[in-house]
Enzyme design. Sequence first.
Site, PDB file in Angstrom:
ATOM      1  N   THR A  27      56.548  48.402  49.882  1.00 59.60           N
ATOM      2  CA  THR A  27      56.869  49.702  49.296  1.00 59.60           C
ATOM      3  C   THR A  27      57.875  49.477  48.167  1.00 59.60           C
ATOM      4  O   THR A  27      58.431  48.397  48.007  1.00 59.60           O
ATOM      5  CB  THR A  27      57.475  50.656  50.332  1.00 59.60           C
ATOM      6  N   ALA A  57      61.064  46.810  52.416  1.00 57.04           N
ATOM      7  CA  ALA A  57      61.823  48.023  52.098  1.00 57.04           C
ATOM      8  C   ALA A  57      62.850  47.674  51.033  1.00 57.04           C
ATOM      9  O   ALA A  57      63.627  46.729  51.194  1.00 57.04           O
ATOM     10  CB  ALA A  57      62.515  48.553  53.351  1.00 57.04           C
ATOM     11  N   ILE A  83      63.693  42.766  53.542  1.00 56.99           N
ATOM     12  CA  ILE A  83      64.520  43.394  52.522  1.00 56.99           C
ATOM     13  C   ILE A  83      64.027  43.008  51.134  1.00 56.99           C
ATOM     14  O   ILE A  83      63.876  41.829  50.817  1.00 56.99           O
ATOM     15  CB  ILE A  83      66.005  42.987  52.682  1.00 56.99           C
ATOM     16  N   LYS A  84      63.821  44.017  50.301  1.00 56.81           N
ATOM     17  CA  LYS A  84      63.337  43.792  48.945  1.00 56.81           C
ATOM     18  C   LYS A  84      64.518  43.903  47.986  1.00 56.81           C
ATOM     19  O   LYS A  84      65.159  44.959  47.889  1.00 56.81           O
ATOM     20  CB  LYS A  84      62.270  44.828  48.607  1.00 56.81           C
ATOM     21  N   LEU A  85      64.796  42.809  47.271  1.00 56.61           N
ATOM     22  CA  LEU A  85      65.918  42.749  46.345  1.00 56.61           C
ATOM     23  C   LEU A  85      65.437  42.361  44.950  1.00 56.61           C
ATOM     24  O   LEU A  85      64.489  41.584  44.814  1.00 56.61           O
ATOM     25  CB  LEU A  85      66.955  41.720  46.817  1.00 56.61           C
TER      26      LEU A  85
END
Length: 218
Positions: A27, A57, A83-85
Site C-alpha cells: 500500500t 505499510a 514497514i515502508k520507508l
Amino acid sequence: MKFFIDTANIDEIKKAASYGFLDGVTTNPSLMAKEGISDQDGRIKAICALTSGPVSAEVLSTEPETMLAEARHLASLATNVVIKLPLTMTGLKTTKILANEDIHVNVTLVFSALQALLAAKAGAAYISPFVGRLDDTGVDGLGIVEDIQTIYSNYGYETEIIVASIRNPQHVLRAALLGADISTIPFSVINQLASHPMTQQGLATFLADHARAKEIKT
C-alpha cells in the site's frame, strides 16, 4: 516469483486472493487516499487479516525521531506488517535501526541501482524500484532491475526486489525473466495476466464444436 497486489481496496485483495496466487500486499498514501481512507491503522489491520503474507505499510513522517516512532507503531499492528520507508538518508538510517530490531523494511521510491545498493547495506528486507515511473522519463525501468540483480548477486545481498509501478503484463513478464523476487501488481493488471486472444478463440471453438456434437446426437 511472488505476486503482491498493490492496493488498499479490500474487495480487490479478496478477489486477488481467491485466484490462489496472492503472496502479499503493498500500500502507499496515494492508494489510501484513492479509497478515501483516513484511518490508516484500521485499514492496515483489515488487510493483514486477509493474508498471511507481508503487508507493506508506509511511514508518513520525514523526521528521524517521528519516522522511527511511527514505524514501530505500524509494526505493532500485526505480525505480517512490513514497514515502508523512502530512499532518503533518514529512511536508510531508520532502516538500519529497524533491521537491528528484526523489523522488516521495504525501502520504496527507488529509482537507481546505487540507491538499491544503499538499501541492501542498511539491511532492508525488500526494495521497490518504480519501473513504470522510470519508463515515463525515458529510462528503461526494468534495466535498473537487471542492474540491481547483478549487484546483489555480486555481493550476496539477500534483500528481495519488489518490482513496483507496474503498468502492464509485459512488466510482469520481463521481471520474471530477470529473476526478480516479487512483482507488486495493480488489480487491473492482475486481471490481464491470464488473458490471451488465442485462449479465448480456442475456448469458443471447443464450446461451438461441443454444441454441434450435441445437436447431431439429438
